[in-house]
Design a protein around this motif. Structure first.
Motif, PDB file in Angstrom:
ATOM      1  N   GLY A  38       0.812  -1.208   0.000  1.00 50.28           N
ATOM      2  CA  GLY A  38       0.000   0.000   0.000  1.00 50.28           C
ATOM      3  C   GLY A  38       0.849   1.265   0.000  1.00 50.28           C
ATOM      4  N   LYS A  39       2.166   1.102   0.119  1.00 47.88           N
ATOM      5  CA  LYS A  39       3.088   2.243   0.035  1.00 47.88           C
ATOM      6  C   LYS A  39       3.712   2.189  -1.356  1.00 47.88           C
ATOM      7  CE  LYS A  39       4.745   4.341   3.218  1.00 47.88           C
ATOM      8  NZ  LYS A  39       4.621   5.537   4.012  1.00 47.88           N
ATOM      9  N   ASP A  40       3.369   3.158  -2.205  1.00 49.57           N
ATOM     10  CA  ASP A  40       3.812   3.131  -3.594  1.00 49.57           C
ATOM     11  C   ASP A  40       5.306   2.879  -3.748  1.00 49.57           C
ATOM     12  OD1 ASP A  40       1.245   3.516  -4.483  1.00 49.57           O
ATOM     13  OD2 ASP A  40       1.532   5.618  -5.050  1.00 49.57           O
ATOM     14  N   ILE A  41       6.127   3.602  -3.007  1.00 44.63           N
ATOM     15  CA  ILE A  41       7.574   3.492  -3.176  1.00 44.63           C
ATOM     16  C   ILE A  41       8.076   2.091  -2.865  1.00 44.63           C
ATOM     17  CG2 ILE A  41       8.215   4.266  -0.844  1.00 44.63           C
ATOM     18  CD1 ILE A  41       9.982   5.396  -4.046  1.00 44.63           C
ATOM     19  N   ASP A  43       6.165  -0.626  -3.115  1.00 42.65           N
ATOM     20  CA  ASP A  43       5.541  -1.509  -4.103  1.00 42.65           C
ATOM     21  C   ASP A  43       6.094  -1.300  -5.509  1.00 42.65           C
ATOM     22  OD1 ASP A  43       3.997  -2.597  -2.107  1.00 42.65           O
ATOM     23  OD2 ASP A  43       2.249  -1.351  -2.520  1.00 42.65           O
ATOM     24  N   GLY A  44       7.093  -0.425  -5.650  1.00 48.24           N
ATOM     25  CA  GLY A  44       7.746  -0.236  -6.938  1.00 48.24           C
ATOM     26  C   GLY A  44       7.101   0.812  -7.816  1.00 48.24           C
ATOM     27  N   ILE A  45       6.249   1.651  -7.251  1.00 46.73           N
ATOM     28  CA  ILE A  45       5.600   2.722  -8.012  1.00 46.73           C
ATOM     29  C   ILE A  45       6.305   4.023  -7.677  1.00 46.73           C
ATOM     30  CG2 ILE A  45       3.449   3.954  -8.408  1.00 46.73           C
ATOM     31  CD1 ILE A  45       2.028   1.346  -7.425  1.00 46.73           C
ATOM     32  N   ILE A  46       6.851   4.667  -8.688  1.00 46.00           N
ATOM     33  CA  ILE A  46       7.639   5.874  -8.490  1.00 46.00           C
ATOM     34  C   ILE A  46       7.006   7.024  -9.251  1.00 46.00           C
ATOM     35  CG2 ILE A  46       9.915   6.923  -8.817  1.00 46.00           C
ATOM     36  CD1 ILE A  46      11.032   4.037  -8.761  1.00 46.00           C
ATOM     37  N   ASN A  47       6.879   8.160  -8.597  1.00 44.82           N
ATOM     38  CA  ASN A  47       6.346   9.360  -9.233  1.00 44.82           C
ATOM     39  C   ASN A  47       7.480  10.045  -9.985  1.00 44.82           C
ATOM     40  OD1 ASN A  47       5.289  11.796  -9.964  1.00 44.82           O
ATOM     41  ND2 ASN A  47       4.647  12.408  -7.913  1.00 44.82           N
ATOM     42  N   LEU A  48       7.528   9.874 -11.286  1.00 44.19           N
ATOM     43  CA  LEU A  48       8.605  10.455 -12.077  1.00 44.19           C
ATOM     44  C   LEU A  48       8.401  11.936 -12.345  1.00 44.19           C
ATOM     45  CD1 LEU A  48       9.355   7.599 -14.619  1.00 44.19           C
ATOM     46  CD2 LEU A  48      10.624   8.221 -12.567  1.00 44.19           C
ATOM     47  N   HIS A  52      12.056  11.669  -5.797  1.00 42.40           N
ATOM     48  CA  HIS A  52      12.833  11.859  -4.571  1.00 42.40           C
ATOM     49  C   HIS A  52      13.401  10.516  -4.158  1.00 42.40           C
ATOM     50  CE1 HIS A  52      11.586  15.977  -3.668  1.00 42.40           C
ATOM     51  NE2 HIS A  52      10.392  15.632  -4.105  1.00 42.40           N
ATOM     52  N   SER A  53      14.301  10.562  -3.194  1.00 43.99           N
ATOM     53  CA  SER A  53      14.827   9.322  -2.630  1.00 43.99           C
ATOM     54  C   SER A  53      13.747   8.674  -1.778  1.00 43.99           C
ATOM     55  CB  SER A  53      16.067   9.595  -1.785  1.00 43.99           C
ATOM     56  OG  SER A  53      15.709  10.143  -0.534  1.00 43.99           O
ATOM     57  N   ILE A  54      13.946   7.414  -1.455  1.00 44.46           N
ATOM     58  CA  ILE A  54      12.975   6.670  -0.654  1.00 44.46           C
ATOM     59  C   ILE A  54      12.749   7.326   0.709  1.00 44.46           C
ATOM     60  CG2 ILE A  54      14.675   5.080   0.312  1.00 44.46           C
ATOM     61  CD1 ILE A  54      12.510   2.869   0.010  1.00 44.46           C
ATOM     62  N   LEU A  55      13.765   8.049   1.209  1.00 43.97           N
ATOM     63  CA  LEU A  55      13.631   8.692   2.515  1.00 43.97           C
ATOM     64  C   LEU A  55      12.596   9.808   2.510  1.00 43.97           C
ATOM     65  CD1 LEU A  55      17.353   8.824   3.654  1.00 43.97           C
ATOM     66  CD2 LEU A  55      15.559   7.201   4.328  1.00 43.97           C
ATOM     67  N   ASN A  56      12.205  10.277   1.341  1.00 43.48           N
ATOM     68  CA  ASN A  56      11.155  11.291   1.255  1.00 43.48           C
ATOM     69  C   ASN A  56       9.782  10.680   1.535  1.00 43.48           C
ATOM     70  OD1 ASN A  56      10.731  14.182   0.401  1.00 43.48           O
ATOM     71  ND2 ASN A  56       9.228  13.147  -0.877  1.00 43.48           N
ATOM     72  N   TYR A  57       9.656   9.374   1.361  1.00 44.46           N
ATOM     73  CA  TYR A  57       8.359   8.706   1.431  1.00 44.46           C
ATOM     74  C   TYR A  57       8.174   7.811   2.654  1.00 44.46           C
ATOM     75  CZ  TYR A  57       8.693  10.117  -3.427  1.00 44.46           C
ATOM     76  OH  TYR A  57       8.867  10.850  -4.566  1.00 44.46           O
ATOM     77  N   ILE A  58       9.271   7.347   3.239  1.00 35.87           N
ATOM     78  CA  ILE A  58       9.145   6.437   4.388  1.00 35.87           C
ATOM     79  C   ILE A  58      10.116   6.822   5.498  1.00 35.87           C
ATOM     80  CG2 ILE A  58       8.467   4.483   2.930  1.00 35.87           C
ATOM     81  CD1 ILE A  58      11.289   3.317   3.604  1.00 35.87           C
ATOM     82  N   LYS A  59       9.805   6.397   6.707  1.00 31.40           N
ATOM     83  CA  LYS A  59      10.728   6.511   7.831  1.00 31.40           C
ATOM     84  C   LYS A  59      11.474   5.176   7.916  1.00 31.40           C
ATOM     85  CE  LYS A  59       7.462   9.301  10.388  1.00 31.40           C
ATOM     86  NZ  LYS A  59       6.509   9.299  11.498  1.00 31.40           N
ATOM     87  N   LYS A  60      12.779   5.234   8.080  1.00 32.11           N
ATOM     88  CA  LYS A  60      13.574   3.995   8.162  1.00 32.11           C
ATOM     89  C   LYS A  60      13.115   3.115   9.316  1.00 32.11           C
ATOM     90  CE  LYS A  60      17.401   6.233   8.304  1.00 32.11           C
ATOM     91  NZ  LYS A  60      18.794   6.681   8.378  1.00 32.11           N
ATOM     92  N   THR A  61      12.688   3.740  10.389  1.00 25.36           N
ATOM     93  CA  THR A  61      12.287   2.977  11.575  1.00 25.36           C
ATOM     94  C   THR A  61      10.857   2.464  11.494  1.00 25.36           C
ATOM     95  OG1 THR A  61      11.655   5.038  12.670  1.00 25.36           O
ATOM     96  CG2 THR A  61      13.891   4.196  13.089  1.00 25.36           C
ATOM     97  N   PRO A  63       8.806   1.805   8.043  1.00 22.77           N
ATOM     98  CA  PRO A  63       8.572   1.940   6.603  1.00 22.77           C
ATOM     99  C   PRO A  63       7.105   1.903   6.182  1.00 22.77           C
ATOM    100  CG  PRO A  63      10.103   0.144   7.059  1.00 22.77           C
ATOM    101  CD  PRO A  63       9.665   0.688   8.365  1.00 22.77           C
ATOM    102  N   LEU A  64       6.261   1.194   6.925  1.00 24.18           N
ATOM    103  CA  LEU A  64       4.850   1.105   6.544  1.00 24.18           C
ATOM    104  C   LEU A  64       3.994   2.170   7.236  1.00 24.18           C
ATOM    105  CD1 LEU A  64       4.359  -2.767   6.456  1.00 24.18           C
ATOM    106  CD2 LEU A  64       4.778  -1.196   4.554  1.00 24.18           C
ATOM    107  N   GLY A  65       4.613   3.005   8.046  1.00 22.18           N
ATOM    108  CA  GLY A  65       3.890   4.049   8.756  1.00 22.18           C
ATOM    109  C   GLY A  65       3.599   5.240   7.855  1.00 22.18           C
ATOM    110  N   ASP A  66       3.160   6.305   8.493  1.00 26.71           N
ATOM    111  CA  ASP A  66       2.832   7.527   7.758  1.00 26.71           C
ATOM    112  C   ASP A  66       4.055   8.104   7.054  1.00 26.71           C
ATOM    113  OD1 ASP A  66       0.211   7.380   8.634  1.00 26.71           O
ATOM    114  OD2 ASP A  66       0.588   8.639  10.395  1.00 26.71           O
TER     115      ASP A  66
END
Length: 100
Positions: A38-41, A43-48, A52-61, A63-66
């Protein structure tokens, strides 16, 4: 010689494995079930349009959170963004409207 190491080492490694694995039975593996998070980044879906890097979309601690409200608070964020921006510039996959 400008060939990558894999071009030279690959055939040697292949021949070695052919000989080394003769005494072991062939194994097959089941294809894993497709996992949709359910998290695009993830699941392999990238907004071209605004990459941005993955860190723009997820928290390392978490990843499935907000999505992070302030991704730049991660100490690695600027380094990862720098890498993305450079890759885009070098590969000319960006639009001039992206404000890099």
């Amino acid at each position: 010689l400008k060939e990558p190491g894999v071009v030279l080492a690959g055939p040697i490694w292949h021949r070695f494995l052919e000989k080394a694995l003769i005494k072991y039975p062939k194994q097959t593996f089941e294809k894993p079930e497709l996992l949709i998070t359910g998290k695009d980044i993830i699941d392999g879906i990238i907004n071209l349009d605004d990459p941005h890097s993955i860190l723009n979309y997820i928290k390392k601690t978490d990843p499935l959170g907000d999505t992070p409200l302030s991704p730049e608070d991660d100490p690695q964020y600027e380094n990862w963004e720098f890498g993305i921006k450079n890759w885009l510039l070098l590969n000319q996959l960006f639009s001039t409207t992206l404000n890099f």
